[in-house]
Design an enzyme around this catalytic site. Structure first.
Site, short mmCIF file in Angstrom:
data_model
loop_
_atom_site.label_atom_id
_atom_site.label_comp_id
_atom_site.label_asym_id
_atom_site.label_seq_id
_atom_site.Cartn_x
_atom_site.Cartn_y
_atom_site.Cartn_z
CG ASP A 94 -39.73 42.45 -52.60
OD1 ASP A 94 -40.19 41.51 -53.21
OD2 ASP A 94 -38.42 42.52 -52.38
CD GLU A 145 -40.55 45.18 -48.79
OE1 GLU A 145 -40.50 44.38 -48.16
OE2 GLU A 145 -39.32 45.48 -49.47
P1 0O2 Z 1 -33.72 42.35 -52.38
O1 0O2 Z 1 -32.61 41.70 -53.11
O2 0O2 Z 1 -33.23 43.45 -51.43
O3 0O2 Z 1 -35.06 42.90 -53.17
P2 0O2 Z 1 -42.07 37.85 -46.49
O4 0O2 Z 1 -42.70 39.33 -46.97
O5 0O2 Z 1 -42.03 37.37 -45.30
O6 0O2 Z 1 -42.71 36.72 -47.35
P3 0O2 Z 1 -39.61 38.99 -47.65
O7 0O2 Z 1 -40.15 39.67 -48.59
O8 0O2 Z 1 -38.14 38.13 -47.64
O9 0O2 Z 1 -40.66 37.84 -47.24
O10 0O2 Z 1 -39.37 39.94 -46.27
P4 0O2 Z 1 -38.59 40.73 -45.55
O11 0O2 Z 1 -37.87 39.59 -44.71
O12 0O2 Z 1 -39.14 41.70 -44.75
O13 0O2 Z 1 -37.56 41.32 -46.50
C1 0O2 Z 1 -37.92 42.21 -47.45
C2 0O2 Z 1 -36.70 42.95 -47.97
O14 0O2 Z 1 -36.18 43.53 -46.97
C3 0O2 Z 1 -35.64 42.05 -48.43
O15 0O2 Z 1 -35.97 41.89 -49.84
C4 0O2 Z 1 -34.47 43.22 -48.36
O16 0O2 Z 1 -34.55 44.32 -49.53
C5 0O2 Z 1 -34.67 43.68 -47.26
N1 0O2 Z 1 -33.94 42.85 -46.13
C6 0O2 Z 1 -34.45 41.92 -45.36
N2 0O2 Z 1 -33.73 41.66 -44.57
C7 0O2 Z 1 -32.36 42.02 -44.68
C8 0O2 Z 1 -31.01 41.76 -43.97
O17 0O2 Z 1 -30.75 41.16 -43.20
N3 0O2 Z 1 -30.22 42.63 -44.86
C9 0O2 Z 1 -30.18 43.60 -45.61
N4 0O2 Z 1 -29.55 44.12 -46.15
N5 0O2 Z 1 -31.78 43.49 -46.31
C10 0O2 Z 1 -32.69 42.98 -45.63
P5 0O2 Z 1 -35.39 40.58 -50.67
O18 0O2 Z 1 -36.33 40.30 -51.74
O19 0O2 Z 1 -34.90 39.39 -49.78
O20 0O2 Z 1 -33.97 41.08 -51.48
#
Ligand code: 0O2
Length: 201
Positions: free
Chosen positions: A79, A146
């Site tokens: 992402d 993403e």
């Molecule tokens: P940020 O700060 O928003 O960029 P993986 O692809 O499985 O290796 P990843 O990327 O953690 O791991 O996958 P996931 O869990 O699908 O999360 C991708 C993004 O979705 C996150 O990016 C968040 O933007 C969003 N997200 C996931 N879970 C949550 C949640 O519980 N609450 C909120 N508000 N957003 C969520 P980042 O890089 O973790 O964070």
């Protein structure tokens, strides 16, 4: 380049980020064409995009225990280029998803449907990890991005939860429960608005 350490204030880092920006431009073009073609359906309310900040890239790599080199960054951090499509209704989310995955310029690498399978936190959204071709000085390369697709209600909840809990390790159990309760209200609101829209139409 393979094992070169990720250094945020370097020419390599800057160059890579500019290539990720090109992938956002490509995806935006595809979305704009889609909006024009299906104008009367009002599929999308608005679109947001960002390049992940250097600090967030490094933190995510450390959190996931990846080696801090460029090949791991490119391979594992999906992402760095992020596009968020906000739709009025849940059914629009799936129409937009279908249009994107059937677009010949987009290669879908992965899909996570947190609408059908919400996260424990209450988070709902549909995520596509895609690759799009971009022209660079080295020729055509496929760059990952993403795409998060969600309703306005889902976006409202996720944006506030992101600030209050997702990036805050000290949140109490009570606050987590309240956020989960708010997620249920958000889901109900989406459902009610969808029903209403169908009645009105
Ligand atoms: P940020 O700060 O928003 O960029 P993986 O692809 O499985 O290796 P990843 O990327 O953690 O791991 O996958 P996931 O869990 O699908 O999360 C991708 C993004 O979705 C996150 O990016 C968040 O933007 C969003 N997200 C996931 N879970 C949550 C949640 O519980 N609450 C909120 N508000 N957003 C969520 P980042 O890089 O973790 O964070």
């Amino acid at each position: 380049m393979q094992n070169e350490k990720v250094t945020v204030k370097s020419d390599m880092f800057e160059k890579l980020m500019s290539i990720y920006s090109l992938s956002i431009e490509e995806i935006n073009k595809i979305i704009k064409e889609m909006e024009v073609k299906y104008k009367e359906l009002n599929l999308i309310d608005h679109v947001k995009y960002r390049i992940k900040s250097p600090k967030s890239i490094i933190n995510k790599m450390k959190k996931k225990k990846y080696a801090l080199n460029y090949s791991q960054m490119i391979e594992k951090i999906n992402d760095i280029a992020g596009i968020r499509i906000i739709c009025p209704f849940q059914e629009n989310v799936y129409i937009v998803r279908d249009l994107l995955i059937n677009n010949p310029k987009i290669r879908v690498l992965d899909e996570k449907d947190y609408i059908k399978n919400p996260k424990k936190s209450g988070y709902t959204s549909l995520h596509l990890i895609v690759e799009v071709p971009v022209e660079t000085e080295l020729g055509k390369v496929y760059v990952k991005a993403e795409i998060q697709i969600r309703t306005m209600a889902m976006d409202f909840w996720a944006s506030l939860e992101h600030e209050l809990k997702y990036k805050n390790n000290n949140v109490t159990k009570t606050a987590s429960k309240k956020l989960l309760k708010a997620a249920k209200v958000m889901k109900k609101l989406d459902y009610e608005m969808s029903l209403l829209a169908n009645e009105v139409r």
